[in-house]
Every structure is written in structure tokens, then in C-alpha cells.
Enzyme design. Sequence first.
Site, PDB file in Angstrom:
ATOM      1  N   TRP A  75       0.886  -1.163   0.000  1.00  0.00           N
ATOM      2  CA  TRP A  75       0.000   0.000   0.000  1.00  0.00           C
ATOM      3  C   TRP A  75       0.920   1.208   0.000  1.00  0.00           C
ATOM      4  O   TRP A  75       1.659   1.444   0.951  1.00  0.00           O
ATOM      5  CB  TRP A  75      -0.913  -0.002   1.224  1.00  0.00           C
ATOM      6  CG  TRP A  75      -1.962   1.059   1.213  1.00  0.00           C
ATOM      7  CD1 TRP A  75      -3.187   1.012   0.633  1.00  0.00           C
ATOM      8  CD2 TRP A  75      -1.878   2.348   1.850  1.00  0.00           C
ATOM      9  NE1 TRP A  75      -3.876   2.180   0.856  1.00  0.00           N
ATOM     10  CE2 TRP A  75      -3.095   3.020   1.587  1.00  0.00           C
ATOM     11  CE3 TRP A  75      -0.894   3.005   2.592  1.00  0.00           C
ATOM     12  CZ2 TRP A  75      -3.357   4.303   2.058  1.00  0.00           C
ATOM     13  CZ3 TRP A  75      -1.153   4.285   3.062  1.00  0.00           C
ATOM     14  CH2 TRP A  75      -2.370   4.916   2.794  1.00  0.00           C
ATOM     15  N   GLU A 502     -22.028   5.526   9.887  1.00  0.00           N
ATOM     16  CA  GLU A 502     -21.414   4.290   9.412  1.00  0.00           C
ATOM     17  C   GLU A 502     -21.954   3.898   8.043  1.00  0.00           C
ATOM     18  O   GLU A 502     -21.205   3.443   7.175  1.00  0.00           O
ATOM     19  CB  GLU A 502     -21.659   3.168  10.435  1.00  0.00           C
ATOM     20  CG  GLU A 502     -21.166   1.798  10.018  1.00  0.00           C
ATOM     21  CD  GLU A 502     -19.666   1.711   9.795  1.00  0.00           C
ATOM     22  OE1 GLU A 502     -19.219   0.692   9.239  1.00  0.00           O
ATOM     23  OE2 GLU A 502     -18.928   2.657  10.153  1.00  0.00           O
TER      24      GLU A 502
END
Length: 629
Positions: A75, A502
Site C-alpha cells: 500500500w 457508518e
Amino acid sequence: MCGIVGYVGRQPAVDILMEGLRRLEYRGYDSAGVATIAPDHTLDIRKSAGRIDRLAARLDEAPVSGTIGIGHTRWATHGPATDGNAHPHVGGHGVLAIAHNGVIDNFAAIKGRLIQEGYQFQSATDSEVIAHLIADCLAEELPAGLNGSTAREVAASGYAPLVRAMSAALAQLNGTYGLVVLFRDFPEVILAARLGSPLVVGVGDNEHFVASDPSPLVGHTDKIVYLADHELAVVTADDLKVVHRDQGHVDHNVQVLEFESGDVDRGGYAHYMLKEIFEQPETIRNTMRGRLSRDEATAVLGGLNLSPGDLRAVDRLLLTACGTSWHAALVGEYLCEEFARLPVEVEYASELRYRNPPLEKNTLLFAITQSGETADTLAALREVKRKGHPTLAICNVVGSTIAQEAAGGIYLHAGPEIGVASTKAFTSQCVALTLLALYLGRLRHLSFGQGMQIIDRLQELPDKVAQALESNDAIREIAEKYYQCGNFLYLGRQYNFPVALEGALKLKEISYIHAEGYPAAEMKHGPIALVDENTPSVFLMPQGLVYEKVMANLEEIRARGGPVIAVVDEGDTRAAALADDVIYVPNVADFLQPIVSVIPLQLLAYHIAVLRGCDVDRPRNLAKSVTVE
């Protein structure tokens, strides 16, 4: 962030490395690579920008051999995703290769010095500095190079010159690292070290494995050693020795790996995320298992390592987390204040670590994290711990750094979560926080009868979640109506406000649609300006104290022509008459609504992302465990 796997034994290393990298791809998928030591003592390195399949194709074209090797899936932090920036990186003139997770803060100064000494860099990464620095230190330990006799002597010494060289290099680094190193002239040993970035060693029969988390080890060994910060492991096929920077040789603790192969494959589901959404009835059971006492009408939380007297003396709870875990912490704030009448403050860990807030004497910190390795959450825990406050954790990964450094806590027992967008960990965190609120409430003012009522509702919860999952097909049809929209609003109140946040986060993470979550009443104070016929509003409005208020907010959206998707209790005909689309969930107590209401939002995000052609398990720019600041 980033995945590491290493192997030394009798089997072809590349097969194990590639299997491990596929299991670790959720930790980083910008590029990948492997390095092995061939039988003729040469380093064979293959690496490629992009996904693991590109690396596999390269290996098909140019295979590597050897029974020792390291691999990495990246990453990107320093430098874009290119072949040159992919790991492993070579040090010196090909004397060693490294794979590194973490960030080196002072790499630029070290790189400048090494360039002056004649080292040539091939990448823009901070990691390549480590490779050349270890090679430089190794040249000081073995200035005359090697011959057969010297190599045997080095091996007989327990590879002491290699350990000294690596230790000298690590002492010059500021930052974090999970690090594995291959030495060209020592084709039987891997050195591994960690500081702030996880590493584990798997113990097999005449073979050892190294990885950034346990998932690559499943099916190969059930014995595992968690390395601690400042520990360096000397790993051969037949032996494992661990050295601590300050303590010298330490006895390593071999633990049993509880994962099974079914935990780390998709099990017939199209994506890990979908599998993990549907696992939630069972993961919720696992989080509660053995933790409810009907005899005492309370939760059983022996892992807190604090006496009832210690907990009664707490005047304030501080919950800290990042991302989805922060949303769970907001649910925990409502729970603990309602059940225990205890003041609660929720802080972003990334902000808390740099603030200097006044903390009352009897403040207790809970760090909430799925991975147990989140860099900001770990730093916040350490800062509060440094000031003398007790620190506990709610965590899913046994042996993780936060689990080790906290004085105690609550394990989720949700099993490995591989989909980058967290689902089952969120609901298990909410369950763990409910257990905590019940326990603290019974210590303070909840009656036996009130405790029993809460336990009754909790024991019904897995079946209620299973019922909520039955709406999957209906949600897929709703997704087909709205997947081309560019903006969404998510609105809820009280316990459902964190769920609105969320739900919006899930949609952003995996479908790349802009979405915002708000308390429904706040919609009038700005967000209502966004409402138009192409901006759906997702209302969370199960029956409860504020149902009528949220209904009024829904009417305000309808009056302005905005499409409405309503998540409501079964049998709610009023909302069905007003909303454009309705998702039904089973009726539960208000304190459990977040766990049930989030299920359709997870599914809605999933189906929209699939319809948009997004990579659900590996969304762009994201990785699973954020171990950098």
C-alpha cells in the site's frame, strides 16, 4: 497496511509466498513482489505494480526457485505504485533483499548520507534506505567478504554478525517497521524485526513462516509466535531465536492459532465483504458467548483486569478510535451513559494523540480497534497510559500490539475480517460495548430485573440479525434504482445517528459515491440544501422515542422532491406510505437498534458497489490495517 510473508524450509518457497500474498492482499494491493535465494546462491526477485495476478503472470514467464524467500504486497506511502517502488528492495550490490511495512521518518537524511558513500537508489521509497543501510552495516561486520569457512562460522555463531549489522541499522531509524531480510550468502536464514508494525512467526515441522498477520499461516501450522516491539527473530528451517534490543535473548511464547481454513476463504460468496456480512449472527454469538450471567443479571468480563471497586471509582470513560471503530464508540457513548450513568467522551485517536485535554484523576480509557495495530489508536493509548490512567482495549486480534499494551480489555472473537470495509467487527464492537455498559450499569444503579431484561434482549439478537439479512434481495432491487446517483444522505437520531455515519462511510469506501451522515434534526441546518431528485436520503427510523420527530424530517425531504429510502420496523405502514422505498428490520430494543439497522446499510453499499463495477474487497486507496499516521 502492506503485507509480508516469508518462508524457510524444505518446500518450494514461491508457492507458499504466493498463497500467502493472496491472503494478505487486503492489506495492500498497489504492487507485489517476491525474492528467493536460488540453489546457486543468487537472489531471484520478481515484482510488479498492480494486483497479485500480474505478479503471478510474471512468475509464469520467469519462474524462481529456492526453499527460502520473502514476499510483499504494498500500500503505497512513499512513491507511486510502480515496478521500481514495489518490494522486495535490494541492498548493497545485491547482498540482501528486504520487505518492509511501516514508515521511516528520517529516511531522507540517511539516504543523503548513503548516496554520498556511493550507494545507488532505484526507487522513491523510504524502505530502500533500510536495505542499503543494513548492507552498509554488514560490510563493517564482514569487511573481508565471505568464503565457505566464514559462512559456516557465522552460522555457528547464531548469525551474530548479521544480527549485529541489522541491530546497528535499526538503531539509526526513526519510525515504524515490520521487516524481513534475506541474505544472499546465507541461504538458510531470514531475519525479522518489528517496531510498531506487526509480525508473527509460524512454527512448523522443519520449516518456519513469517507474516504480517496470521492469515497466511492457516493450513500450514497452528503454532504461532507474536513478535513484540524491539524484538529481532533469527529464523531457519529448524530453529527460531528471538533477541530483544534491551534484554538480549528472550524465550518466545508459542501460542495456538485458532483460525481455520474456512475463516480465510470466501466460502462460496462472491466477495469477502458479503461473506462477513452474513457471518454476523454467528460472530455476535461468539462475542457474547460465556459473557452473560443470568444468575447475577450482568455481563462477565474477566479480561478487564480491574476489580469491581476499581471500576466503581471511575468517574469518566474516554473512548478513542478511528473510522468505523469511532462510530462504534459513539454507540458506546449512548450505551454507557444510559445504563451506567457515567460521563463518556469519544475522541478521534488521531486528534487525541496530539491534544492535551484535561483528564480527571479517575478517567478510564478504552481503545477500540479491529486490528489492534491502528497507529493513531496505539499512539493515543500510549499517551494516556503515559499520564498514569488505566487503559483497556476492545479488539479483534489476539496478540496485536494494542492488545499487548493495554492493561486488559474485551476480545471480539469475530474471526479474521478480510474485507477492507469493516462489517462484522462493527457489530461485534457494538455488542462488546453493550456488555460493558451492562456490567458497569449493574455495578452502579441497574436493578437485577433491569439487567435480566437487557440479557433477554441480547440473547435474541443473533436471530434478529439473521432476520435483517433476509432483506438482501429487496435491497439489491433498491440498489438497482439508485446506484448511478452521485450523492446520498443518511439520517438518524439517538442510537441511530452513529449508524447513519457508518452507513455513509460504507457507501463512500466501496462505491466511491459521496455520502454524508447526520442527525436527522440537523438536516435543516445546512444539508437540506443538497436535496434534489437525484440525491436519495436514507432514513433510519425504527419505532422509538424520536420516531415522530424523524417522520417530520422525512416529510421535509419529500416536500423538496428528494427520494427517500426508509429503514423501519416490520409492520410500519406509515413510513411505507411516505417513503419511495422501504427496508424492513425486526423490532428490537432501542439500545440494540444500531446492530440491526446497520445490516441493510452494509448490504445497500455492497450491492451499489457491485453494480458500479467496483472492487468491493479492495477499494481504491484503502487498506485494511492502517499502521501509518
